[in-house]
Design an enzyme around this catalytic site. Structure first.
Site, PDB file in Angstrom:
ATOM      1  N   TYR A  62       0.803  -1.228   0.000  1.00  0.00           N
ATOM      2  CA  TYR A  62       0.000   0.000   0.000  1.00  0.00           C
ATOM      3  C   TYR A  62       0.837   1.279   0.000  1.00  0.00           C
ATOM      4  O   TYR A  62       0.279   2.374   0.000  1.00  0.00           O
ATOM      5  CB  TYR A  62      -0.918   0.019   1.229  1.00  0.00           C
ATOM      6  CG  TYR A  62      -1.878  -1.133   1.271  1.00  0.00           C
ATOM      7  CD1 TYR A  62      -3.008  -1.146   0.458  1.00  0.00           C
ATOM      8  CD2 TYR A  62      -1.658  -2.217   2.110  1.00  0.00           C
ATOM      9  CE1 TYR A  62      -3.892  -2.211   0.484  1.00  0.00           C
ATOM     10  CE2 TYR A  62      -2.543  -3.285   2.145  1.00  0.00           C
ATOM     11  CZ  TYR A  62      -3.654  -3.276   1.331  1.00  0.00           C
ATOM     12  OH  TYR A  62      -4.524  -4.323   1.361  1.00  0.00           O
ATOM     13  N   HIS A 115      -4.706   6.091  -0.825  1.00  0.00           N
ATOM     14  CA  HIS A 115      -5.240   6.018   0.537  1.00  0.00           C
ATOM     15  C   HIS A 115      -4.137   6.184   1.586  1.00  0.00           C
ATOM     16  O   HIS A 115      -4.430   6.387   2.754  1.00  0.00           O
ATOM     17  CB  HIS A 115      -5.961   4.677   0.722  1.00  0.00           C
ATOM     18  CG  HIS A 115      -7.267   4.761   1.439  1.00  0.00           C
ATOM     19  ND1 HIS A 115      -7.994   5.921   1.588  1.00  0.00           N
ATOM     20  CD2 HIS A 115      -7.997   3.794   2.072  1.00  0.00           C
ATOM     21  CE1 HIS A 115      -9.101   5.663   2.267  1.00  0.00           C
ATOM     22  NE2 HIS A 115      -9.119   4.387   2.577  1.00  0.00           N
ATOM     23  N   PHE A 175      -4.644  -1.020   9.837  1.00  0.00           N
ATOM     24  CA  PHE A 175      -5.417  -0.843   8.615  1.00  0.00           C
ATOM     25  C   PHE A 175      -6.420   0.281   8.843  1.00  0.00           C
ATOM     26  O   PHE A 175      -6.820   0.569   9.973  1.00  0.00           O
ATOM     27  CB  PHE A 175      -6.081  -2.127   8.110  1.00  0.00           C
ATOM     28  CG  PHE A 175      -5.082  -3.080   7.498  1.00  0.00           C
ATOM     29  CD1 PHE A 175      -4.663  -2.916   6.193  1.00  0.00           C
ATOM     30  CD2 PHE A 175      -4.541  -4.102   8.254  1.00  0.00           C
ATOM     31  CE1 PHE A 175      -3.712  -3.761   5.636  1.00  0.00           C
ATOM     32  CE2 PHE A 175      -3.593  -4.959   7.710  1.00  0.00           C
ATOM     33  CZ  PHE A 175      -3.175  -4.789   6.398  1.00  0.00           C
ATOM     34  N   ASN A 219      -9.603   1.026   8.460  1.00  0.00           N
ATOM     35  CA  ASN A 219     -10.918   0.990   9.108  1.00  0.00           C
ATOM     36  C   ASN A 219     -10.859   0.749  10.610  1.00  0.00           C
ATOM     37  O   ASN A 219     -11.892   0.757  11.268  1.00  0.00           O
ATOM     38  CB  ASN A 219     -11.836  -0.028   8.422  1.00  0.00           C
ATOM     39  CG  ASN A 219     -11.273  -1.431   8.447  1.00  0.00           C
ATOM     40  OD1 ASN A 219     -10.107  -1.645   8.765  1.00  0.00           O
ATOM     41  ND2 ASN A 219     -12.111  -2.394   8.107  1.00  0.00           N
ATOM     42  N   ASN A 250     -13.349   5.600   5.740  1.00  0.00           N
ATOM     43  CA  ASN A 250     -13.379   4.607   6.819  1.00  0.00           C
ATOM     44  C   ASN A 250     -12.434   4.930   7.972  1.00  0.00           C
ATOM     45  O   ASN A 250     -12.726   4.609   9.125  1.00  0.00           O
ATOM     46  CB  ASN A 250     -13.090   3.211   6.273  1.00  0.00           C
ATOM     47  CG  ASN A 250     -14.244   2.677   5.461  1.00  0.00           C
ATOM     48  OD1 ASN A 250     -15.399   3.024   5.701  1.00  0.00           O
ATOM     49  ND2 ASN A 250     -13.952   1.841   4.485  1.00  0.00           N
TER      50      ASN A 250
END
Length: 191
Positions: free
Chosen positions: A16, A21, A66, A68, A114
């Site tokens: 990532y 994001h 992560f 969320n 989120n």
């Protein structure tokens, strides 16, 4: 000396690293580099570092839960340091702002993000300061795939300048306060 918890939102792992994001992680990494505050200590379900910058004590945090579940990490750090949401600055990606622009916002909802949703739920409040780095919306296709995709080659060229501009914004925010920083930076093209 004021204390600020500055949180960059993102997802952990090399997969990532350059995704849209992870804009919050990217800004925090740049801030870490320019201030000399290393963000490597494992604590609060994240990676953190502490140091002084511009006369204030900063705690930098990259949740490793992560996106969320980011709120858990941030809530732990706030409790441990006996800070409130007023001492919190959250850096995150924003679909509603074009790439190359940034906006400051005091409080608000999660707008479908989120990470912000998790923060608001865990903290019982959305009354924290947000540094919203624009990533733009996809012209077509799924938003989830878009935010989890890497910045385009063209965007990657401008990314260092954008990150430096957001660090300049953070410096002004810490030294000059919210109203002056908002008037100078909100919706400003940083590229």
């Amino acid at each position: 000396m004021a204390v600020k918890l500055i949180v960059g939102l993102g997802n952990p792992g090399p997969k990532y690293q350059w995704t849209r994001h992870n804009a919050g992680f990217m800004v925090l990494d740049r801030l870490s580099h320019l201030t000399g505050i290393t963000v490597t200590r494992k604590n609060f379900s994240g990676l953190c570092g502490e140091g002084s910058w511009q006369g204030d004590r900063l705690i930098l945090l990259k949740p490793q839960t992560f996106m969320n579940l980011s709120g858990r990490s941030v809530a732990e750090a706030l409790r441990f340091h006996k800070l409130t949401v007023e001492d919190l600055i959250v850096i995150h990606d924003d679909l509603d702002i074009p790439f190359g622009r940034v906006k400051l916002k005091a409080g608000g909802g999660h707008a479908g993000h989120n990470g912000l949703r998790s923060l608001s739920q865990e903290l019982g409040s959305g009354a924290f300061l947000r540094v919203r780095m624009g990533i733009g919306r996809p012209l077509h296709g799924d938003v989830v795939n878009y935010v989890l995709s890497n910045f385009s080659p063209e965007e990657m060229i401008g990314l260092p300048r954008l990150l430096d501009g957001i660090v300049d914004l953070l410096e002004m925010l810490i030294t000059e306060g919210l109203p002056k920083t908002m008037s100078l930076y909100n919706n400003k093209e940083l590229l």
